[in-house]
Design a protein around this motif. Structure first.
Motif, PDB file in Angstrom:
ATOM      1  N   LEU A 110       3.524  -1.848  -1.194  1.00 30.48           N
ATOM      2  CA  LEU A 110       3.267  -0.422  -1.010  1.00 30.48           C
ATOM      3  C   LEU A 110       2.021   0.025  -1.764  1.00 30.48           C
ATOM      4  N   ALA A 160       4.093  -0.692   5.362  1.00 28.04           N
ATOM      5  CA  ALA A 160       4.500   0.702   5.116  1.00 28.04           C
ATOM      6  C   ALA A 160       3.427   1.443   4.333  1.00 28.04           C
ATOM      7  N   TYR A 205       0.430   2.497   6.392  1.00 31.19           N
ATOM      8  CA  TYR A 205       0.759   3.669   7.214  1.00 31.19           C
ATOM      9  C   TYR A 205       0.792   4.938   6.365  1.00 31.19           C
ATOM     10  N   LEU A 206       1.446   4.867   5.200  1.00 25.29           N
ATOM     11  CA  LEU A 206       1.578   6.043   4.341  1.00 25.29           C
ATOM     12  C   LEU A 206       0.255   6.491   3.747  1.00 25.29           C
TER      13      LEU A 206
END
Length: 267
Positions: free
Chosen positions: A15, A232, A235-236
């Protein structure tokens, strides 16, 4: 329980790489050592593979959006790749298992790696806590020139650190790309992921050529969780500015670095 926490931490590593273009790799070695039970020296090799592979996935997303400066990456990677391969192939295997004895403390290769890594974590944390997102001035005439000496010099430093401690060095790469290569922040993040990916995988190839034993089933399983995290995170990144997360991540990194120093040198 510890291993389950370690796999969750692998997602967090991915992340942070996806959102901030760096930072997460600084946690990979502590997670492998303290949660997964991998030896410190071997964990630096595993970290290079995990960080490199996750960064390839993250970089591909930025590349498709046109957010990678190949020219800058190539300038940076020249000295960086040479340094990381030399450290993994020649320097690390040459360091003896026991270096010296200071009082009652035996300074081993594992201890040296962990203390160096903890020092790097504390330095990275200080940088993330106190720094704001560096800005490239808007065009008001002539743009400042591409700072080749700065980019080349930091490439050499990052390659050496990556080789020794198994971290990608994004906390050094991002400021170098923004201030030295004059890249906007988003472009710097994508370019940083390309540099981290190649640096780390070339470093890992140095371990393979040196005959380092690799537990592939474990390593690929850990990688799968990190890959889920970076998908993820990429994308975030559209919605969460990485610089807003850096101070909180910095405090967490500082706590981890302090923990390692206390555990290895005091307790």
């Amino acid at each position: 329980m510890l291993q389950a926490t370690g796999y969750l931490a692998a997602v967090f590593i991915g992340l942070s790489l996806g959102i901030m273009g760096g930072g997460g790799s600084i946690l990979t070695v502590p997670v492998l050592v303290y949660l997964m039970g991998v030896s410190p020296v071997l964990s630096t090799a595993y970290s290079l593979f995990v960080v490199g592979s996750t960064s390839v996935v993250g970089a591909s997303g930025y590349f498709r959006k046109g957010l990678v400066s190949l020219k800058t990456a190539l300038v940076f990677l020249g000295p960086s790749l040479a340094a990381v391969f030399a450290v993994r192939r020649l320097v690390m295997p040459a360091i003896p298992a026991e270096l010296l004895t200071v009082g009652g403390l035996v300074v081993t290769k594992d201890l040296l790696v962990l203390v160096a890594f903890a020092g790097l974590m504390v330095g990275a944390a200080a940088s993330m806590i106190r720094s704001r997102e560096p800005e490239v001035p808007l065009a008001t005439g002539a743009q400042p020139p591409f700072n080749y000496p700065l980019v080349l010099g930091i490439g050499l430093v990052v390659g050496t650190l990556t080789g020794f401690v198994g971290a990608g060095g994004g906390f050094l790469i991002i400021p170098a790309l923004v201030l030295g290569a004059r890249l906007p922040m988003k472009l710097a993040v994508g370019t940083s992921l390309v540099i981290i990916a190649l640096n780390s995988l070339i470093g890992f190839s140095g371990d393979l050529s040196a005959g380092t034993p690799i537990a592939w089933s474990f390593l690929l399983g850990f990688l799968a969780f990190a890959l889920a995290g970076i998908v993820a995170g990429t994308y975030l990144a559209r919605f969460i500015p990485g610089h807003r997360l850096k101070p909180a991540f910095g405090w967490f990194t500082l706590a981890m670095g302090t923990f390692i120093l206390l555990r290895e040198l005091v307790f």
